[in-house]
Scaffold this active site. Structure first.
Site, mmCIF file in Angstrom:
data_model
loop_
_atom_site.group_PDB
_atom_site.id
_atom_site.type_symbol
_atom_site.label_atom_id
_atom_site.label_comp_id
_atom_site.label_asym_id
_atom_site.label_seq_id
_atom_site.Cartn_x
_atom_site.Cartn_y
_atom_site.Cartn_z
ATOM 1 N N ARG A 1 46.635 -31.908 49.015
ATOM 2 C CA ARG A 1 47.171 -32.096 50.424
ATOM 3 C C ARG A 1 46.280 -32.745 51.281
ATOM 4 N NH1 ARG A 1 51.189 -31.314 48.368
ATOM 5 N NH2 ARG A 1 52.941 -29.872 48.750
ATOM 6 N N GLU B 1 50.575 -37.107 57.182
ATOM 7 C CA GLU B 1 51.887 -37.928 56.702
ATOM 8 C C GLU B 1 52.873 -38.129 57.656
ATOM 9 O OE1 GLU B 1 52.376 -36.492 52.580
ATOM 10 O OE2 GLU B 1 50.450 -36.697 52.352
ATOM 11 N N HIS C 1 51.989 -40.501 48.280
ATOM 12 C CA HIS C 1 52.370 -39.134 47.844
ATOM 13 C C HIS C 1 53.349 -39.203 46.892
ATOM 14 C CE1 HIS C 1 52.302 -34.649 49.367
ATOM 15 N NE2 HIS C 1 52.661 -34.802 47.991
HETATM 16 C C1 GLV Z 1 53.789 -32.280 45.866
HETATM 17 O O1 GLV Z 1 52.696 -32.502 46.606
HETATM 18 C C2 GLV Z 1 54.251 -30.802 45.552
HETATM 19 O O2 GLV Z 1 53.460 -29.914 46.159
HETATM 20 O O3 GLV Z 1 54.804 -30.640 44.770
#
Ligand code: GLV
Length: 325
Positions: free
Chosen positions: A242, A271, A289
């Site tokens: 993250r 984001e 992402h």
């Molecule tokens: C993606 O970032 C997830 O947490 O699945």
């Protein structure tokens, strides 16, 4: 009295297989891309829904949960669930599910690919070629760091950290890791992994530092200016966890100032915004992402989240729903 058909809100378009499955059991509304990244939209819509299938970009706050009069479950289309106020959900008797396991291999592949892209300068070299600058094979062009014999330091040795470590082993890397607790000796043995109890020591001793931990109060800005200064100047940071685990402004400074040699970043602090200095930083691969973005995995994520919803709506016992948090 006729039984009411439950209502499920899916915040964004997801693979059709999951929607078809949900529609066998409920009336399903699917939001438009980005529509429910807005808390107010969600508060105004969620009121009479029985279930919410949401994205990691959906802010499932206390206010949202309190506005939902009928909500029984929130299923996140992601393994990370820092976007959901789990404590408030628990207090309100709303169940929360995530999607572990099904995305582990896709993320392990992606982390390896991202590391290769950074160390072997894929993006930079491709831009050079597209700009018509490739005028012949160059003995000194685009030299990068070889992985064999280097140390991959993993922060967060959960499923995805282990999947990355397994792949890195086949590239001849040594594995060190930092985690809340040591993993089992079987796992350590299979990865030939060394536990390092302090993140500072791990940072000092890694050629590649990879973040694979969840975002919590403890991991917020775990990687900051101080930690960058401890990392070797040839080292690379990989972040597919993250964004807020890293102080993004400090990362941009570390790249511009050559405190570290490069970075592969798939997640950002705010984001979809990216720090402007990071956009201009050298030697970094920045991606939107996409670590779990394969057809197979996104379909599996959708089914796992949908099955948790249907199970809860049908009143199944929690012990039969493996992905409840
Ligand atoms: C993606 O970032 C997830 O947490 O699945």
């Amino acid at each position: 009295m006729a039984q009411q058909i439950p209502k499920v809100l899916v915040t964004e378009p997801i693979p059709e297989k999951s929607l078809a499955y949900l529609r066998e059991h409920a009336v399903v509304k699917v939001g438009a891309k980005g529509e429910f990244q807005n808390e107010t939209n969600l508060i105004n819509t969620i009121t009479d829904y029985d279930a919410l299938l949401c994205m990691l970009s959906t802010p499932v706050t206390k206010k949202v949960l309190e506005a939902a009069q009928n909500l029984k479950i929130v299923a996140n289309f992601a393994v990370g669930y820092n976007n959901i106020d789990v404590e408030s959900a628990k207090t309100l008797g709303i169940k929360v599910a995530n999607t572990p396991d099904v995305l582990t291999e896709a993320c392990g592949d992606f982390a390896m690919g991202l590391l290769m892209a950074v160390t072997r300068k894929f993006n930079e070299a491709e831009r050079y070629l597209r700009e018509g600058k490739f005028t012949g094979w160059e003995p000194m062009g685009f030299l990068g760091m070889e992985l064999r014999g280097k140390t991959l330091g993993i922060v967060g040795m959960g499923r995805i950290g282990q999947a990355f470590a397994h792949r890195a082993r086949t590239f001849g890397m040594n594995i060190a890791y930092h985690n809340r607790s040591k993993v089992s000796s079987e796992i350590e043995h299979s990865l030939n992994a060394t536990y390092i109890s302090s993140i500072e020591e791990l940072a000092k001793n890694s050629d590649v530092l990879s973040l694979n931990c969840p975002l919590t109060n403890e991991t917020h800005h775990l990687v900051d200016e101080k930690l960058f200064k401890l990392m070797p100047s040839h080292s690379i940071l990989i972040n597919i966890s993250r964004g807020p685990v890293v102080d993004e402004s400090a990362l941009a400074d570390a790249l511009h100032g050559k405190t570290i040699a490069g970075a592969g970043i798939d997640v950002f602090e705010n984001e979809p915004k990216v720090h402007p200095d990071l956009l201009k930083a050298p030697n970094c691969v920045l991606l939107p992402h996409i670590a779990s973005a394969t057809f197979e995995t996104r379909e599996a994520i959708g089914m796992l989240a949908s099955k948790a919803i249907v199970s809860v709506l049908k009143g199944k016992h929690d012990s039969n729903i493996p992905n409840l948090i």
